[in-house]
Scaffold this active site. Sequence first.
Site, short mmCIF file in Angstrom:
data_model
loop_
_atom_site.label_atom_id
_atom_site.label_comp_id
_atom_site.label_asym_id
_atom_site.label_seq_id
_atom_site.Cartn_x
_atom_site.Cartn_y
_atom_site.Cartn_z
N CYS A 116 0.96 -1.08 0.24
CA CYS A 116 -0.26 0.14 -0.54
C CYS A 116 0.46 1.86 0.17
O CYS A 116 0.20 2.49 -0.51
CB CYS A 116 -1.03 -0.03 1.08
SG CYS A 116 -2.45 -1.32 0.66
N HIS A 253 -3.39 7.37 2.40
CA HIS A 253 -3.26 6.29 1.83
C HIS A 253 -5.53 5.55 2.52
O HIS A 253 -5.85 5.73 3.65
CB HIS A 253 -3.17 4.88 2.79
CG HIS A 253 -2.83 3.89 1.88
ND1 HIS A 253 -3.74 2.82 0.86
CD2 HIS A 253 -3.18 2.42 2.47
CE1 HIS A 253 -3.18 2.22 0.75
NE2 HIS A 253 -3.67 1.73 2.35
N ASN A 283 -9.79 0.34 -0.38
CA ASN A 283 -8.43 -0.10 -0.19
C ASN A 283 -7.83 -0.53 -1.70
O ASN A 283 -7.99 -1.82 -2.11
CB ASN A 283 -7.68 -0.47 1.11
CG ASN A 283 -6.43 -0.50 0.73
OD1 ASN A 283 -5.84 -0.09 0.24
ND2 ASN A 283 -6.47 -1.45 2.29
N1 ACO Z 1 -18.37 -7.96 8.31
C1 ACO Z 1 -19.38 -8.90 9.36
N2 ACO Z 1 -18.39 -8.36 10.36
C2 ACO Z 1 -16.96 -9.40 10.29
C3 ACO Z 1 -16.75 -8.37 9.29
C4 ACO Z 1 -17.85 -8.62 7.62
N3 ACO Z 1 -16.58 -8.80 7.30
N4 ACO Z 1 -15.23 -9.01 9.06
C5 ACO Z 1 -14.82 -9.22 10.49
N5 ACO Z 1 -16.41 -9.18 11.24
C6 ACO Z 1 -16.57 -9.61 12.59
C7 ACO Z 1 -14.99 -10.43 13.43
O1 ACO Z 1 -14.94 -12.25 12.89
C8 ACO Z 1 -15.94 -10.32 15.29
O2 ACO Z 1 -16.52 -11.18 15.25
P1 ACO Z 1 -16.30 -11.05 16.97
O3 ACO Z 1 -16.47 -10.32 18.12
O4 ACO Z 1 -17.48 -12.49 16.80
O5 ACO Z 1 -15.30 -12.50 16.44
C9 ACO Z 1 -15.98 -8.41 14.98
O6 ACO Z 1 -16.07 -8.25 13.03
C10 ACO Z 1 -14.74 -7.97 15.15
O7 ACO Z 1 -14.06 -7.90 14.36
P2 ACO Z 1 -12.87 -7.14 14.40
O8 ACO Z 1 -11.28 -7.67 13.54
O9 ACO Z 1 -12.22 -6.68 16.25
O10 ACO Z 1 -12.65 -5.30 13.45
P3 ACO Z 1 -12.38 -4.26 13.69
O11 ACO Z 1 -13.43 -3.20 14.04
O12 ACO Z 1 -10.72 -4.70 14.15
O13 ACO Z 1 -12.23 -3.85 12.22
C11 ACO Z 1 -10.60 -4.17 10.34
C12 ACO Z 1 -11.40 -5.40 11.15
C13 ACO Z 1 -11.46 -2.60 9.30
C14 ACO Z 1 -9.61 -4.90 9.07
C15 ACO Z 1 -10.05 -2.96 10.67
O14 ACO Z 1 -8.91 -3.41 12.21
C16 ACO Z 1 -8.81 -2.75 10.02
O15 ACO Z 1 -9.46 -2.11 9.08
N6 ACO Z 1 -7.42 -2.84 9.99
C17 ACO Z 1 -6.44 -1.83 9.58
C18 ACO Z 1 -6.43 -3.03 8.09
C19 ACO Z 1 -5.78 -1.87 7.39
O16 ACO Z 1 -4.78 -0.30 7.50
N7 ACO Z 1 -4.82 -2.16 6.33
C20 ACO Z 1 -3.71 -1.19 5.40
C21 ACO Z 1 -3.42 -1.96 5.13
S1 ACO Z 1 -3.33 -2.93 3.67
C22 ACO Z 1 -2.08 -3.47 2.79
O17 ACO Z 1 -1.10 -2.92 3.24
C23 ACO Z 1 -2.45 -4.19 1.44
#
Ligand code: ACO
Length: 326
Positions: A116, A253, A283
């Site tokens: 990214c 980003h 993204n």
């Molecule tokens: N729909 C519904 N529920 C979901 C989904 C979905 N698509 N995905 C995960 N969940 C659930 C999980 O299973 C979890 O359930 P549980 O509590 O029963 O275990 C719950 O939602 C919470 O999941 P978390 O992973 O804690 O959610 P979080 O608030 O952290 O959000 C996310 C997840 C959006 C991925 C976030 O962590 C994020 O944006 N992280 C950064 C990603 C990023 O910036 N990447 C950039 C670099 S990318 C690159 O370099 C290629």
Amino acid sequence: MTPILRSRVRGVGAALPARVVTNAELAHRVDTSDAWIQQRTGIKQRYVAGDGETTASLATKAAEAALRHAGLETSAIDLIVVATSTPDYTFPAVATQVQASLGIVDGAAFDLQAVCTGFVYAVATADKFLRSGSNKRALVIGAETFSRILDWSDRTTCVLFGDGAGAIVLEACESDGLIASPGVIASRLRADGRHRAKLFVDGGPSATMTVGHLRMEGKEVFRHAVGMVTDVIKGCFADAGVTADAIDWFVPHQANRRIIDASADKLGIPHSKVVVTVDRHGNTSAASVPLALAVAVEDGRIKPGDLVMIEAMGGGFTWGAALIRW
Ligand code: ACO
């Protein structure tokens, strides 16, 4: 004052696949909902490449748009740098495919892979080529088809990414070197390979002879993202001798709305100065910053003379920022 060389932005362009995929459509494929995706990420839709659309075809379209915007012929370009983690082929580089499609036979063309952060790495790299005097005009492109390395049964990753390409033309120009004068003013690049397991693709030509799928510990990436990007941004401010108040536009980003807001808040940049496209593009990895630049130039927000901060963080981890006077 002895003039120095600075890399000026001459033009910007973008290309998106024809097909839009909404959150509602994804909710038919995996156990998710529009509400969850919007609340956690800010994403409403993303573009997904169809038959005949590849990283190279999107990169070429973005490059053509940037050249049109710059009012330049293809023959003016003597350097092509494409940031991508999803090349059409293991080799040759997407950059040489773009070069051939544009009918360019001179100069250098290569791909650069910093996930990214790829576009920020590519801007910093091209800037160093141009300031050295070795090259005159560069096409700097971020282009991706992440849809082709997603595990479409994994709801924790497949809802986050989209496809697209963005490009800028950078030109080596004599400058007085002042902060008010146009061009790339500062850039900071970082990497720390110890974080590999938090964001990686589980395949590749040498390790598995497959393409593989993206795997991510989203929470862990989130935990590091804000601190890492604000650190390099502050480095750029220090190099340029300015503070956050000097910024006209912050073009981060586009991974997640919450990371964007938290970074802007930590730096004291008002949300009105932040360019956000994650809602419509998702993204798009290395394409996200140039796509956002193209949107903000097209709609008249970014104007000549504006001070623009770009930043990104991604797999590796890699992270970086660049300060550009438009
Ligand atoms: N729909 C519904 N529920 C979901 C989904 C979905 N698509 N995905 C995960 N969940 C659930 C999980 O299973 C979890 O359930 P549980 O509590 O029963 O275990 C719950 O939602 C919470 O999941 P978390 O992973 O804690 O959610 P979080 O608030 O952290 O959000 C996310 C997840 C959006 C991925 C976030 O962590 C994020 O944006 N992280 C950064 C990603 C990023 O910036 N990447 C950039 C670099 S990318 C690159 O370099 C290629």
